[in-house]
Design an enzyme around this catalytic site. Sequence first.
Site, mmCIF file in Angstrom:
data_model
loop_
_atom_site.group_PDB
_atom_site.id
_atom_site.type_symbol
_atom_site.label_atom_id
_atom_site.label_comp_id
_atom_site.label_asym_id
_atom_site.label_seq_id
_atom_site.Cartn_x
_atom_site.Cartn_y
_atom_site.Cartn_z
ATOM 1 N N LYS A 35 0.852 -1.209 0.000
ATOM 2 C CA LYS A 35 0.000 0.000 0.000
ATOM 3 C C LYS A 35 0.882 1.252 0.000
ATOM 4 C CE LYS A 35 -0.217 -0.224 5.010
ATOM 5 N NZ LYS A 35 -0.900 -0.899 6.132
ATOM 6 N N ARG A 130 -9.973 -0.373 15.908
ATOM 7 C CA ARG A 130 -9.930 0.519 14.743
ATOM 8 C C ARG A 130 -10.905 -0.046 13.715
ATOM 9 N NH1 ARG A 130 -4.324 1.562 11.566
ATOM 10 N NH2 ARG A 130 -4.823 -0.556 10.896
ATOM 11 N N TYR A 254 16.182 29.605 8.579
ATOM 12 C CA TYR A 254 14.974 30.337 9.001
ATOM 13 C C TYR A 254 14.889 30.423 10.513
ATOM 14 C CZ TYR A 254 13.006 30.291 4.300
ATOM 15 O OH TYR A 254 12.783 30.493 2.980
ATOM 16 N N MET A 302 12.206 24.233 2.522
ATOM 17 C CA MET A 302 11.454 23.466 1.531
ATOM 18 C C MET A 302 12.374 22.677 0.598
ATOM 19 S SD MET A 302 8.700 24.781 -1.298
ATOM 20 C CE MET A 302 7.609 25.530 -0.099
HETATM 21 C C1 LIG Z 1 -0.059 -1.957 6.713
HETATM 22 C C2 LIG Z 1 -0.585 -3.236 7.157
HETATM 23 C C3 LIG Z 1 0.263 -4.334 7.384
HETATM 24 C C4 LIG Z 1 1.761 -4.238 7.334
HETATM 25 O O1 LIG Z 1 2.248 -3.720 8.538
HETATM 26 P P1 LIG Z 1 3.822 -3.589 8.813
HETATM 27 O O2 LIG Z 1 3.909 -3.081 10.190
HETATM 28 O O3 LIG Z 1 4.314 -2.574 7.813
HETATM 29 O O4 LIG Z 1 4.419 -4.906 8.580
HETATM 30 C C5 LIG Z 1 -0.327 -5.544 7.683
HETATM 31 N N1 LIG Z 1 -1.670 -5.671 7.778
HETATM 32 C C6 LIG Z 1 -2.503 -4.628 7.588
HETATM 33 C C7 LIG Z 1 -3.964 -4.837 7.715
HETATM 34 C C8 LIG Z 1 -1.995 -3.379 7.281
HETATM 35 O O5 LIG Z 1 -2.826 -2.351 7.102
#
Ligand SMILES: *Cc1c(COP(=O)(O)O)cnc(C)c1O
Length: 358
Positions: A35, A130, A254, A302
């Site tokens: 992802k 969650r 800055y 930036m």
């Molecule tokens: C992102 C995610 C993972 C991977 O988690 P890591 O800590 O990066 O290994 C696994 N399962 C779900 C549902 C996730 O959203």
Amino acid sequence: MSRPARARINLQALQHNFSLVQQAAPDSRIMAIIKANAYGHGLISIAQSLPAAAAFGVSCLDEAIALREAGFDRRIVLLEGLFGPDDISLVCGYRLDVVVHHESQLQWLAQGQLLRSLDVWLKIDSGMHRLGFDPGSIGDIVSRLQQIPQVQTVRYMTHFPCADDLDNADTHQQIETFNAALAAVEGERSLANSAGLLGWPAARADWVRPGIMLYGGSPLGGRTAESLGLQPVMTLSTRLIAVNALKQGDAVGYGGDWRCPSDRYIGVAAIGYGDGYPRHAPTGTPLRVNGRAASLVGRVSMDMISIDLGDEPTAQVGDEVVLWGEGLPIDEVAASATTISYELLCSVGSRVQFSYSS
Ligand SMILES: *Cc1c(COP(=O)(O)O)cnc(C)c1O
């Protein structure tokens, strides 16, 4: 000359890290989590370098469709499932698996026009609060899913909030809650992200879902990536565009809130928060100049950062600066910037030039 901010992606390191997943969970199938553009590394290139992953996990339809259009035939799982009833036609058309984590999604599936059969991953809330269904409701939810004729195989998953902390017994409790909820149910199970699969053998089950460890970040608190055998996949670098001799008391950057404690050389490197380098990285954040340890001073701009080069002019314009990766674990930079490697990796911007080596 093009802008020198670069992300070198080492695909051999990726494959090495994948092999560590295989060693840690030899009896599990692997859903590689790619992802967020493969944690900022480039979705398609990373997917192409994971031929032994049995499935890909992504967060949205765009990512799933990009993979299908690039020719991937493998199981692809939408980790948050449907965002609305209109997603169903694309999910069916592109043969995607969906996570079902909420009553609303169950209703969309039950009422939608499913053009073909579909596999579902039913998400159980084992304590993270969650996403997912209450463990006590699973029997009922499963029977409702089974009443939808196009729903073919149902698999079961949960997610851990604290698996990175090996002393936190909540993970043990979650594993028990998940298994108890499914005691009377047949079907493949998946519990473990990277931390879960490395730290909690009882969580490996049928499918593991590694993300961060594939990219070489440490998933376990108090353990370095190196000590786990993980190799960094991304090396973020740029070059010095100025080296200036400054006097004791001169303010840098800055706000002028950092001042030279003595006469010294300050380098300016072409990378900043516009590239995804964290703006809140404080003075002292580690980096490397020509392979030598150095540190950030003053505020991140930036497009630029300032670097303390000490009282000898050891570096010059054009020299390489590494922000993280080979020689500088991203977890050290993340700790200094009070964030996590995940956020740093995902934030690397599109104006950084990516290159891939295998
Ligand atoms: C992102 C995610 C993972 C991977 O988690 P890591 O800590 O990066 O290994 C696994 N399962 C779900 C549902 C996730 O959203």
